[in-house]
Motif scaffolding. Structure first.
Motif, short mmCIF file in Angstrom:
data_model
loop_
_atom_site.label_atom_id
_atom_site.label_comp_id
_atom_site.label_asym_id
_atom_site.label_seq_id
_atom_site.Cartn_x
_atom_site.Cartn_y
_atom_site.Cartn_z
N ARG A 177 1.00 -14.28 20.74
CA ARG A 177 1.51 -14.36 22.11
C ARG A 177 0.66 -15.30 22.96
NH1 ARG A 177 2.17 -9.34 26.32
NH2 ARG A 177 3.08 -10.56 27.98
N ASP A 178 -0.65 -15.26 22.76
CA ASP A 178 -1.54 -16.13 23.53
C ASP A 178 -1.34 -17.60 23.17
OD1 ASP A 178 -2.61 -13.97 24.78
OD2 ASP A 178 -4.34 -13.81 23.46
N GLU A 179 -1.05 -17.89 21.93
CA GLU A 179 -0.86 -19.28 21.50
C GLU A 179 0.49 -19.83 21.93
OE1 GLU A 179 -3.52 -18.99 17.42
OE2 GLU A 179 -1.37 -18.69 17.35
N ALA A 180 1.49 -18.99 22.00
CA ALA A 180 2.84 -19.45 22.32
C ALA A 180 3.10 -19.51 23.83
CB ALA A 180 3.88 -18.54 21.67
N ALA A 181 2.27 -18.85 24.62
CA ALA A 181 2.52 -18.78 26.06
C ALA A 181 2.24 -20.11 26.73
CB ALA A 181 1.63 -17.70 26.68
N THR A 182 3.10 -20.47 27.69
CA THR A 182 2.91 -21.67 28.48
C THR A 182 3.26 -21.36 29.93
OG1 THR A 182 5.19 -22.40 28.10
CG2 THR A 182 3.52 -23.22 26.58
N GLY A 183 2.88 -22.24 30.83
CA GLY A 183 3.27 -22.11 32.23
C GLY A 183 2.73 -20.87 32.90
N LYS A 184 3.59 -20.21 33.69
CA LYS A 184 3.18 -19.03 34.45
C LYS A 184 2.76 -17.88 33.55
CE LYS A 184 5.81 -19.86 38.63
NZ LYS A 184 6.85 -19.36 39.54
N GLU A 185 3.42 -17.77 32.41
CA GLU A 185 3.06 -16.69 31.49
C GLU A 185 1.63 -16.89 30.98
OE1 GLU A 185 4.65 -14.56 27.38
OE2 GLU A 185 5.38 -16.54 27.92
N GLU A 220 -4.11 -15.23 31.05
CA GLU A 220 -5.52 -15.55 31.30
C GLU A 220 -6.08 -14.68 32.42
OE1 GLU A 220 -7.44 -17.57 29.50
OE2 GLU A 220 -5.77 -18.08 28.19
N ALA A 221 -5.27 -14.41 33.45
CA ALA A 221 -5.72 -13.55 34.55
C ALA A 221 -5.90 -12.11 34.05
CB ALA A 221 -4.71 -13.58 35.69
N PHE A 222 -5.01 -11.63 33.20
CA PHE A 222 -5.14 -10.28 32.65
C PHE A 222 -6.44 -10.17 31.86
CE2 PHE A 222 -0.29 -9.34 32.47
CZ PHE A 222 -0.29 -9.14 33.84
N LYS A 223 -6.77 -11.20 31.09
CA LYS A 223 -8.02 -11.18 30.32
C LYS A 223 -9.23 -11.12 31.24
CE LYS A 223 -6.25 -13.92 26.49
NZ LYS A 223 -6.35 -15.22 25.83
N ALA A 224 -9.13 -11.78 32.40
CA ALA A 224 -10.23 -11.79 33.37
C ALA A 224 -10.28 -10.50 34.19
CB ALA A 224 -10.11 -12.99 34.29
N GLU A 246 -5.23 -22.75 39.06
CA GLU A 246 -6.51 -23.41 39.26
C GLU A 246 -7.67 -22.50 38.91
OE1 GLU A 246 -6.47 -24.55 43.35
OE2 GLU A 246 -4.85 -26.00 43.07
N ARG A 247 -7.48 -21.19 39.06
CA ARG A 247 -8.56 -20.24 38.78
C ARG A 247 -8.66 -19.86 37.32
NH1 ARG A 247 -7.16 -15.37 42.05
NH2 ARG A 247 -5.11 -16.29 42.20
N TYR A 248 -7.53 -19.75 36.64
CA TYR A 248 -7.52 -19.27 35.27
C TYR A 248 -7.06 -20.38 34.34
CZ TYR A 248 -7.87 -14.93 37.76
OH TYR A 248 -8.27 -13.93 38.60
N VAL A 249 -7.99 -21.23 33.96
CA VAL A 249 -7.69 -22.33 33.05
C VAL A 249 -8.14 -21.91 31.67
CG1 VAL A 249 -8.12 -24.76 32.56
CG2 VAL A 249 -8.05 -23.97 34.91
N PRO A 250 -7.27 -22.02 30.64
CA PRO A 250 -7.68 -21.65 29.29
C PRO A 250 -8.88 -22.47 28.84
CG PRO A 250 -5.32 -22.00 29.39
CD PRO A 250 -5.88 -22.43 30.70
N GLU A 251 -9.71 -21.86 28.00
CA GLU A 251 -10.96 -22.48 27.55
C GLU A 251 -10.74 -23.84 26.90
OE1 GLU A 251 -14.93 -22.43 27.63
OE2 GLU A 251 -13.75 -20.71 28.24
N ASP A 280 -2.81 -8.80 39.32
CA ASP A 280 -1.83 -9.35 40.26
C ASP A 280 -2.26 -10.75 40.69
OD1 ASP A 280 0.35 -9.54 41.97
OD2 ASP A 280 -0.65 -8.49 43.60
N PRO A 281 -2.23 -11.72 39.77
CA PRO A 281 -2.75 -13.05 40.11
C PRO A 281 -1.91 -13.79 41.15
CG PRO A 281 -1.74 -13.10 37.94
CD PRO A 281 -1.77 -11.67 38.39
N PHE A 282 -0.64 -13.47 41.30
CA PHE A 282 0.22 -14.16 42.24
C PHE A 282 0.36 -13.41 43.57
CE2 PHE A 282 1.63 -15.49 38.02
CZ PHE A 282 1.45 -16.86 38.13
N ASP A 283 -0.37 -12.32 43.75
CA ASP A 283 -0.37 -11.52 44.98
C ASP A 283 1.04 -11.12 45.41
OD1 ASP A 283 -3.16 -11.53 45.37
OD2 ASP A 283 -3.03 -13.59 46.10
#
Length: 151
Positions: free
Chosen positions: A36-44, A49-53, A132-137, A57-60
């Motif tokens: 799921r992590d490899e296939a996800a793109t865009g908002k997903e 990435e926000a859930f991992k951090a 901008e806050r949650y950029v994949p490694e 509720d990253p979009f408030d």
């Protein structure tokens, strides 16, 4: 006919079964199905990435209630309720009392506290966008400043 069906079941069951756990561990880079992590793109991808951090509720977009804030917040212009946005304006809705059947909508602008009809004060607070806050490694620039060779 029944023997033919039973014979097919016996032949299929004689093959070794691959457990689901070994399939889930396979990566697209190893020739397997992407996780799921490899296939996800865009908002997903941003949301994962926000859930991992640890932010759920990253979009408030969750509703907030007066009980969520400390005592006295929102009751004066000096201590308004801060509403996060990555833009210079945002539309919000206030259901002034619990028994109301309608919502009062209003625009909040950067730097201007605004009062709702019910007397609660709101103010816009800048918060960087989730992408901008949650950029994949793997998408971050290299730490040494050199661009990695693509082979």
């Amino acid at each position: 006919m029944a023997l033919r069906i039973l014979g097919g079941v016996a032949r299929r069951s004689s093959f070794p079964l691959v457990s689901l756990n070994s399939r889930a561990a396979m990566s697209v880079y190893k020739g397997g199905v992407p996780t799921r992590d490899e296939a996800a793109t865009g908002k997903e991808r941003v949301q994962l990435e926000a859930f991992k951090a640890g932010e759920f509720d990253p979009f408030d977009r969750e509703a907030h209630y007066m009980n969520d804030y400390s005592e006295g917040t929102g009751l004066s212009k000096d201590k308004p309720i801060e509403v996060c946005s990555s833009y210079d304006r945002r539309i919000i809705g206030c259901s002034c009392t619990v028994s109301e059947n309608f919502i009062s909508y209003m625009w909040l602008y950067k730097g201007e506290p605004k009062r709702c009809v019910c007397g609660v004060w709101f103010q816009l607070k800048y918060k960087a966008a989730p992408h901008e806050r949650y950029v994949p490694e793997e998408m971050l620039p290299p730490k040494d400043g050199k661009i990695a060779d693509l082979e």
